[in-house]
Design a protein around this motif. Structure first.
Motif, PDB file in Angstrom:
ATOM      1  N   MET A   1       0.847  -1.202   0.000  1.00 53.69           N
ATOM      2  CA  MET A   1       0.000   0.000   0.000  1.00 53.69           C
ATOM      3  C   MET A   1       0.878   1.246   0.000  1.00 53.69           C
ATOM      4  O   MET A   1       1.791   1.378   0.795  1.00 53.69           O
ATOM      5  CB  MET A   1      -0.911   0.012   1.242  1.00 53.69           C
ATOM      6  CG  MET A   1      -1.765   1.265   1.351  1.00 53.69           C
ATOM      7  SD  MET A   1      -2.686   1.362   2.896  1.00 53.69           S
ATOM      8  CE  MET A   1      -3.818   0.001   2.678  1.00 53.69           C
ATOM      9  N   ALA A   2       0.608   2.183  -0.915  1.00 56.27           N
ATOM     10  CA  ALA A   2       1.356   3.436  -0.970  1.00 56.27           C
ATOM     11  C   ALA A   2       1.052   4.266   0.275  1.00 56.27           C
ATOM     12  O   ALA A   2      -0.057   4.222   0.809  1.00 56.27           O
ATOM     13  CB  ALA A   2       0.977   4.207  -2.229  1.00 56.27           C
ATOM     14  N   LEU A   3       2.059   5.048   0.712  1.00 55.87           N
ATOM     15  CA  LEU A   3       1.869   5.871   1.904  1.00 55.87           C
ATOM     16  C   LEU A   3       0.703   6.842   1.749  1.00 55.87           C
ATOM     17  O   LEU A   3      -0.012   7.130   2.709  1.00 55.87           O
ATOM     18  CB  LEU A   3       3.158   6.641   2.207  1.00 55.87           C
ATOM     19  CG  LEU A   3       4.332   5.831   2.781  1.00 55.87           C
ATOM     20  CD1 LEU A   3       5.530   6.744   2.966  1.00 55.87           C
ATOM     21  CD2 LEU A   3       3.933   5.172   4.087  1.00 55.87           C
ATOM     22  N   ASP A   4       0.516   7.357   0.521  1.00 53.50           N
ATOM     23  CA  ASP A   4      -0.553   8.328   0.287  1.00 53.50           C
ATOM     24  C   ASP A   4      -1.944   7.737   0.532  1.00 53.50           C
ATOM     25  O   ASP A   4      -2.910   8.485   0.708  1.00 53.50           O
ATOM     26  CB  ASP A   4      -0.490   8.867  -1.145  1.00 53.50           C
ATOM     27  CG  ASP A   4       0.684   9.815  -1.338  1.00 53.50           C
ATOM     28  OD1 ASP A   4       1.233  10.251  -0.307  1.00 53.50           O
ATOM     29  OD2 ASP A   4       1.034  10.106  -2.489  1.00 53.50           O
ATOM     30  N   ASN A   5      -2.046   6.416   0.518  1.00 47.31           N
ATOM     31  CA  ASN A   5      -3.338   5.776   0.755  1.00 47.31           C
ATOM     32  C   ASN A   5      -3.610   5.524   2.232  1.00 47.31           C
ATOM     33  O   ASN A   5      -4.701   5.097   2.601  1.00 47.31           O
ATOM     34  CB  ASN A   5      -3.413   4.447  -0.008  1.00 47.31           C
ATOM     35  CG  ASN A   5      -3.408   4.662  -1.513  1.00 47.31           C
ATOM     36  OD1 ASN A   5      -3.920   5.663  -2.001  1.00 47.31           O
ATOM     37  ND2 ASN A   5      -2.818   3.722  -2.241  1.00 47.31           N
ATOM     38  N   HIS A   6      -2.609   5.752   3.057  1.00 53.38           N
ATOM     39  CA  HIS A   6      -2.770   5.552   4.499  1.00 53.38           C
ATOM     40  C   HIS A   6      -3.079   6.897   5.153  1.00 53.38           C
ATOM     41  O   HIS A   6      -2.407   7.890   4.878  1.00 53.38           O
ATOM     42  CB  HIS A   6      -1.495   4.956   5.091  1.00 53.38           C
ATOM     43  CG  HIS A   6      -1.680   4.423   6.477  1.00 53.38           C
ATOM     44  ND1 HIS A   6      -1.826   5.238   7.567  1.00 53.38           N
ATOM     45  CD2 HIS A   6      -1.754   3.146   6.942  1.00 53.38           C
ATOM     46  CE1 HIS A   6      -1.973   4.508   8.653  1.00 53.38           C
ATOM     47  NE2 HIS A   6      -1.938   3.225   8.304  1.00 53.38           N
ATOM     48  N   PRO A   7      -4.103   6.956   6.023  1.00 49.27           N
ATOM     49  CA  PRO A   7      -4.484   8.249   6.611  1.00 49.27           C
ATOM     50  C   PRO A   7      -3.375   8.919   7.400  1.00 49.27           C
ATOM     51  O   PRO A   7      -3.383  10.143   7.543  1.00 49.27           O
ATOM     52  CB  PRO A   7      -5.676   7.888   7.511  1.00 49.27           C
ATOM     53  CG  PRO A   7      -5.604   6.401   7.710  1.00 49.27           C
ATOM     54  CD  PRO A   7      -4.990   5.863   6.463  1.00 49.27           C
ATOM     55  N   MET A   8      -2.397   8.152   7.870  1.00 53.30           N
ATOM     56  CA  MET A   8      -1.332   8.747   8.673  1.00 53.30           C
ATOM     57  C   MET A   8      -0.345   9.545   7.829  1.00 53.30           C
ATOM     58  O   MET A   8       0.377  10.397   8.346  1.00 53.30           O
ATOM     59  CB  MET A   8      -0.591   7.637   9.433  1.00 53.30           C
ATOM     60  CG  MET A   8       0.277   8.148  10.566  1.00 53.30           C
ATOM     61  SD  MET A   8      -0.693   8.909  11.887  1.00 53.30           S
ATOM     62  CE  MET A   8      -1.464   7.453  12.586  1.00 53.30           C
ATOM     63  N   TRP A   9      -0.302   9.276   6.522  1.00 52.82           N
ATOM     64  CA  TRP A   9       0.624   9.989   5.633  1.00 52.82           C
ATOM     65  C   TRP A   9      -0.085  10.685   4.480  1.00 52.82           C
ATOM     66  O   TRP A   9       0.560  11.322   3.673  1.00 52.82           O
ATOM     67  CB  TRP A   9       1.661   9.009   5.079  1.00 52.82           C
ATOM     68  CG  TRP A   9       2.644   8.560   6.117  1.00 52.82           C
ATOM     69  CD1 TRP A   9       3.770   9.204   6.512  1.00 52.82           C
ATOM     70  CD2 TRP A   9       2.543   7.383   6.911  1.00 52.82           C
ATOM     71  NE1 TRP A   9       4.400   8.496   7.496  1.00 52.82           N
ATOM     72  CE2 TRP A   9       3.670   7.364   7.765  1.00 52.82           C
ATOM     73  CE3 TRP A   9       1.622   6.331   6.982  1.00 52.82           C
ATOM     74  CZ2 TRP A   9       3.887   6.354   8.683  1.00 52.82           C
ATOM     75  CZ3 TRP A   9       1.841   5.312   7.905  1.00 52.82           C
ATOM     76  CH2 TRP A   9       2.957   5.329   8.732  1.00 52.82           C
ATOM     77  N   ARG A  10      -1.391  10.573   4.428  1.00 55.37           N
ATOM     78  CA  ARG A  10      -2.127  11.181   3.327  1.00 55.37           C
ATOM     79  C   ARG A  10      -2.150  12.695   3.484  1.00 55.37           C
ATOM     80  O   ARG A  10      -2.486  13.217   4.545  1.00 55.37           O
ATOM     81  CB  ARG A  10      -3.563  10.638   3.312  1.00 55.37           C
ATOM     82  CG  ARG A  10      -4.389  11.106   2.119  1.00 55.37           C
ATOM     83  CD  ARG A  10      -5.827  10.632   2.267  1.00 55.37           C
ATOM     84  NE  ARG A  10      -5.873   9.178   2.342  1.00 55.37           N
ATOM     85  CZ  ARG A  10      -6.617   8.516   3.220  1.00 55.37           C
ATOM     86  NH1 ARG A  10      -7.341   9.172   4.119  1.00 55.37           N
ATOM     87  NH2 ARG A  10      -6.632   7.185   3.222  1.00 55.37           N
ATOM     88  N   ALA A  11      -1.801  13.414   2.433  1.00 55.33           N
ATOM     89  CA  ALA A  11      -1.788  14.878   2.478  1.00 55.33           C
ATOM     90  C   ALA A  11      -3.201  15.410   2.651  1.00 55.33           C
ATOM     91  O   ALA A  11      -4.177  14.771   2.238  1.00 55.33           O
ATOM     92  CB  ALA A  11      -1.177  15.435   1.194  1.00 55.33           C
ATOM     93  N   PRO A  12      -3.350  16.587   3.281  1.00 58.72           N
ATOM     94  CA  PRO A  12      -4.675  17.178   3.404  1.00 58.72           C
ATOM     95  C   PRO A  12      -5.317  17.359   2.026  1.00 58.72           C
ATOM     96  O   PRO A  12      -4.628  17.610   1.036  1.00 58.72           O
ATOM     97  CB  PRO A  12      -4.401  18.534   4.057  1.00 58.72           C
ATOM     98  CG  PRO A  12      -3.078  18.375   4.737  1.00 58.72           C
ATOM     99  CD  PRO A  12      -2.303  17.419   3.894  1.00 58.72           C
ATOM    100  N   GLN A  13      -6.635  17.228   1.981  1.00 54.43           N
ATOM    101  CA  GLN A  13      -7.386  17.410   0.738  1.00 54.43           C
ATOM    102  C   GLN A  13      -8.566  18.331   0.985  1.00 54.43           C
ATOM    103  O   GLN A  13      -9.247  18.209   2.008  1.00 54.43           O
ATOM    104  CB  GLN A  13      -7.932  16.062   0.234  1.00 54.43           C
ATOM    105  CG  GLN A  13      -6.953  15.199  -0.528  1.00 54.43           C
ATOM    106  CD  GLN A  13      -7.670  13.974  -1.098  1.00 54.43           C
ATOM    107  OE1 GLN A  13      -8.234  13.169  -0.366  1.00 54.43           O
ATOM    108  NE2 GLN A  13      -7.650  13.831  -2.403  1.00 54.43           N
ATOM    109  N   HIS A  14      -8.780  19.245   0.048  1.00 55.02           N
ATOM    110  CA  HIS A  14     -10.016  20.026   0.117  1.00 55.02           C
ATOM    111  C   HIS A  14     -11.178  19.063  -0.063  1.00 55.02           C
ATOM    112  O   HIS A  14     -11.128  18.162  -0.897  1.00 55.02           O
ATOM    113  CB  HIS A  14     -10.028  21.088  -0.983  1.00 55.02           C
ATOM    114  CG  HIS A  14     -11.074  22.151  -0.779  1.00 55.02           C
ATOM    115  ND1 HIS A  14     -12.422  21.897  -0.926  1.00 55.02           N
ATOM    116  CD2 HIS A  14     -10.970  23.462  -0.440  1.00 55.02           C
ATOM    117  CE1 HIS A  14     -13.102  22.997  -0.693  1.00 55.02           C
ATOM    118  NE2 HIS A  14     -12.242  23.971  -0.384  1.00 55.02           N
TER     119      HIS A  14
END
Length: 418
Positions: A1-14
């Motif tokens: 699983m890519a880090l961006d898919n994990h809530p702990m590393w996912r960047a903020p999103q509008h």
């Protein structure tokens, strides 16, 4: 699983860009609200110890400042879905600034002011950084983040300066900063509300308002219980205990009428006037709820036949009148509910009138009579709508059943053979 898919590393999103942006409040936001239990309790204590016109305005000013700091943070978390660990660390530092503000309140008249103003400045600076971070990460390509982070950074500087200049200029500068916070949202053409992407998740914000409302109204329970415990429950008689229980029921009814008629309600549309009314209506509502909570502490200071402490009665009656008017205003600006059919403006104005009558009567009557009048003002706001709803809906149900029976009878009538 890519880090961006994990809530702990996912960047903020509008939230407009996120595929699954729900309205539920994140646990980090709930934890941020936790410190406001202490702040509101200390603000209530301040008002209890300064029942003067000057004391009230200082209390109202401090609460307004704290409320705007809470609301600005809530707006960011409503605009941007932020769950990563860096955001959590930033929010932890914002909690620290709120702790500093809370600890400063008892000594706000002297050396506590500098700590309050600096804590507030740091809180605004952190809000500015939260918006700046979304721009730096490429999350927000419009001018929203850049404009908002710049505004809050400048305001943080203003609040920091107010910590070091002498009174009353420090207070005047701080107050000007508070007004400017709201102007950055509301000014025509240049305000943030003019931007298409400045539209928080309304369901999320309504839930935040509801959660803070529980904290604010619950302050009344704190005041009652702490006041009686300090007095010594074993030293009281049945009159004081009856008043104590009446106060607890009153706090419960305050919460009841909010959640039945306004709690978790979304604005009826996204017009600027509607959003601003909904926003400021909750500010006034919560301010008045604290006033009522403080006033109810007077219940354990008197028996049935003593006059109710007049200073407590003043903030209690004016607080209830303001609470009901703010509640009516919020009702008008949110989506229609079935309950609104029965909680009309006339009923709200009845409660306001009874509260104001109590204000003029209470110095001349025993506390028992004052409680009956004030209690009628409050309890009528749930008793009358409930009674009207039961009678009206029962009648409509009976009428509907009769109509269905008539239709069924017509359908089953025997046909004549030619």
């Amino acid at each position: 699983m890519a880090l961006d898919n994990h809530p702990m590393w996912r960047a903020p999103q509008h939230h407009m860009d996120a595929e699954h942006a729900h309205d539920h409040v994140h646990w980090v936001e709930l934890f941020y609200d936790l410190i406001h239990v202490v702040i509101i309790f200390l603000l209530g204590n301040y008002l209890s110890h300064h029942l003067t016109v000057e004391g009230f305005f200082i209390f109202a000013g401090l609460f307004t400042a704290v409320w705007f700091a809470w609301a600005d943070s809530s707006v960011f978390n409503s605009l941007y879905v932020s769950t990563d660990f860096k955001h959590r660390l930033i929010m932890s530092s914002q909690i620290i600034t709120a702790m500093v503000m809370a600890a400063s309140i008892p000594h706000i008249h002297d050396k506590g002011w500098m700590f309050f103003a600096l804590g507030y400045a740091a809180n605004r600076a952190i809000t500015a950084f939260l918006y700046h971070r979304t721009e730096r990460l490429g999350v927000e390509e419009s001018i929203l983040s850049r404009k908002t982070s710049r505004n809050f950074a400048l305001l943080a500087l203003v609040f920091a300066i107010s910590a070091f200049i002498p009174a009353p200029y420090s207070y005047m500068l701080f107050a000007a900063g508070i007004v400017t916070i709201q102007l950055q949202y509301m000014l025509p053409k240049v305000g943030l509300l003019e931007l298409d992407r400045f539209l928080p998740r309304l369901g999320h914000m309504s839930e935040r308002f509801a959660l803070l409302m529980l904290i604010v109204v619950g302050e009344g329970f704190f005041k009652l219980v702490v006041t009686l415990s300090e007095k010594g429950i074993y030293k009281t008689n049945y009159e004081v205990l009856s008043n104590f229980m009446f106060g607890g029921i009153s706090v419960f009814v305050l919460c009841w009428i909010y959640f039945d008629f306004a709690g978790n309600g979304k604005p009826k549309d996204t017009k600027k006037s509607t959003l601003v009314s909904w926003w400021l209506g909750h500010l006034v509502l919560m301010l008045c709820a604290i006033m009522v909570g403080v006033a109810l502490a007077g219940e354990v200071k008197v028996g049935f036949w003593d006059p109710y402490p007049y200073k407590y009665a003043v903030i209690g009656c004016l607080g209830l009148a303001g609470y009901l008017m703010a509640l009516l205003w919020i009702q008008y600006n949110i989506e229609h509910r079935v309950a609104h059919r029965f909680a009309t403006a006339k009923i709200r104005m009845l409660g306001v009138a009874l509260a104001l009558i109590t204000l003029f009567v209470v110095p001349h009557v025993p506390a028992l009579v004052g409680n009956l009048l004030w209690g009628s003002a409050l309890i009528s706001q749930i008793a009358i709508p409930l009674t009207r709803a039961y009678l009206t809906l029962s009648k409509e149900e009976a009428t509907s059943a009769e109509q269905e029976e008539a239709v069924q009878a017509c359908v089953t009538l025997p046909q004549n053979d030619d």
